[in-house]
Design an enzyme around this catalytic site. Structure first.
Site, PDB file in Angstrom:
ATOM      1  N   ASP A 192      -4.199  30.424  -3.339  1.00 58.49           N
ATOM      2  CA  ASP A 192      -5.365  31.270  -3.626  1.00 58.49           C
ATOM      3  C   ASP A 192      -6.213  31.386  -2.359  1.00 58.49           C
ATOM      4  O   ASP A 192      -7.411  31.129  -2.374  1.00 58.49           O
ATOM      5  CB  ASP A 192      -6.184  30.681  -4.773  1.00 58.49           C
TER       6      ASP A 192
ATOM      7  N   GLY B 129     -14.752  28.040 -13.346  1.00 57.09           N
ATOM      8  CA  GLY B 129     -13.561  28.865 -13.254  1.00 57.09           C
ATOM      9  C   GLY B 129     -12.775  28.839 -14.538  1.00 57.09           C
ATOM     10  O   GLY B 129     -13.195  28.242 -15.537  1.00 57.09           O
ATOM     11  N   ALA B 130     -11.605  29.482 -14.514  1.00 55.70           N
ATOM     12  CA  ALA B 130     -10.766  29.540 -15.708  1.00 55.70           C
ATOM     13  C   ALA B 130     -10.206  28.173 -16.060  1.00 55.70           C
ATOM     14  O   ALA B 130      -9.950  27.880 -17.225  1.00 55.70           O
ATOM     15  CB  ALA B 130      -9.631  30.529 -15.485  1.00 55.70           C
ATOM     16  N   GLU B 131     -10.039  27.324 -15.054  1.00 54.80           N
ATOM     17  CA  GLU B 131      -9.403  26.033 -15.278  1.00 54.80           C
ATOM     18  C   GLU B 131     -10.347  24.849 -15.152  1.00 54.80           C
ATOM     19  O   GLU B 131     -10.157  23.835 -15.808  1.00 54.80           O
ATOM     20  CB  GLU B 131      -8.241  25.842 -14.292  1.00 54.80           C
ATOM     21  N   ALA B 132     -11.366  24.976 -14.293  1.00 52.86           N
ATOM     22  CA  ALA B 132     -12.200  23.807 -13.992  1.00 52.86           C
ATOM     23  C   ALA B 132     -13.650  24.199 -13.756  1.00 52.86           C
ATOM     24  O   ALA B 132     -13.965  25.341 -13.415  1.00 52.86           O
ATOM     25  CB  ALA B 132     -11.658  23.077 -12.760  1.00 52.86           C
TER      26      ALA B 132
ATOM     27  N   ILE C 114     -21.871  24.162  -9.999  1.00 56.97           N
ATOM     28  CA  ILE C 114     -21.787  25.095  -8.876  1.00 56.97           C
ATOM     29  C   ILE C 114     -20.956  26.312  -9.251  1.00 56.97           C
ATOM     30  O   ILE C 114     -21.284  27.443  -8.907  1.00 56.97           O
ATOM     31  CB  ILE C 114     -21.148  24.405  -7.651  1.00 56.97           C
TER      32      ILE C 114
ATOM     33  N   ILE D 289     -17.055  22.979 -11.493  1.00 60.34           N
ATOM     34  CA  ILE D 289     -17.413  22.249 -10.270  1.00 60.34           C
ATOM     35  C   ILE D 289     -18.882  21.859 -10.365  1.00 60.34           C
ATOM     36  O   ILE D 289     -19.747  22.723 -10.566  1.00 60.34           O
ATOM     37  CB  ILE D 289     -17.194  23.097  -9.006  1.00 60.34           C
TER      38      ILE D 289
END
Length: 232
Positions: free
Chosen positions: A139, A25-28, A22, A30
């Site tokens: 955020d 991101g920079a960290e994870a 979906i 989805i």
């Protein structure tokens, strides 16, 4: 697999393979998946090649556990957010309810004034519940608010959330939301934030003024930095 209750070791369950990514991101990352008739998302923190593998795994496990605890605590305070199904610390993955709806960023420009005021007040209410529970989202932007068909907002992505009692952390949430609306729906910003504060104040009336004062302080710092940049 790990259960949320105390994050103790639990039975190994197969939740099936993710169907589609979906968001990345920079960290994870989805992913969407289905399990026992439920629509879920899997939030998997991705390894960082610039970190030592053992340190990287420890960091991802700690952040996964922290986010799971924060979401669980937010639910206890009545905050509308995804329900957690399982936490797999070894894989740095949280399996949680998939909120069906539309990102507020894509919605608020296409609704009536009445619907906009309802949404903003409800968002203010859940933001106040979150802050009253000692949690800053970190955020709070329109992209991290999912709205269902009944105009109920849900907060998602608690990856930067923290336990805190610092008024400035709560003011940063409000400031980020305000900036998010300015950047995408400037013409709606004034009305939206006014209704937002009505909802917020209905929950934390005595605390609202402290947050507003801190928001003004944060904004003044931003203006000072911008003037300094222009002079250069």
């Amino acid at each position: 697999m790990w259960r949320l209750d105390g994050l103790g070791e639990g039975p190994t369950l197969s939740l099936g393979e993710p169907r589609a990514m979906i968001r990345l991101g920079a960290e994870a990352a989805i992913y969407a998946l289905s399990w026992n008739g439920m629509e879920l998302v899997a939030k998997k923190r991705v390894p960082k090649p610039y970190r030592h593998p053992l340190l990287d795994k420890e960091i991802r496990m700690q952040r996964t556990a922290s986010e799971a605890r924060i979401i669980s605590e937010a639910k206890k305070h009545g905050v509308a957010c995804p329900a957690i199904i399982l936490v797999d610390l070894e894989e740095a993955t949280i399996y949680m309810q998939r909120i069906q709806g539309t990102e507020a960023r894509d919605l608020i420009g296409n609704v009536s004034g009445e619907a906009l005021s309802l949404l903003a007040r409800r968002l203010g209410t859940i933001a106040a519940m979150l802050h009253g529970g000692g949690i800053a989202h970190g955020d709070l932007t329109l992209s991290n608010v999912i709205v269902d068909e009944q105009m109920n907002p849900y907060l998602v992505d608690f990856g930067l959330a923290t336990f805190t009692r610092d008024v400035e952390e709560f003011a940063v949430d409000v400031h980020l939301l305000d900036r998010s609306i300015q950047s995408t729906h400037y013409e709606l910003r004034e009305d939206f934030m006014r209704y937002f504060f009505e909802g917020y104040g209905a929950v934390l009336d005595d605390f609202l003024q402290k947050v507003l004062e801190k928001v003004k302080e944060i904004e003044s710092r931003g203006r000072y930095v911008e003037r300094g940049m222009r002079r250069r």
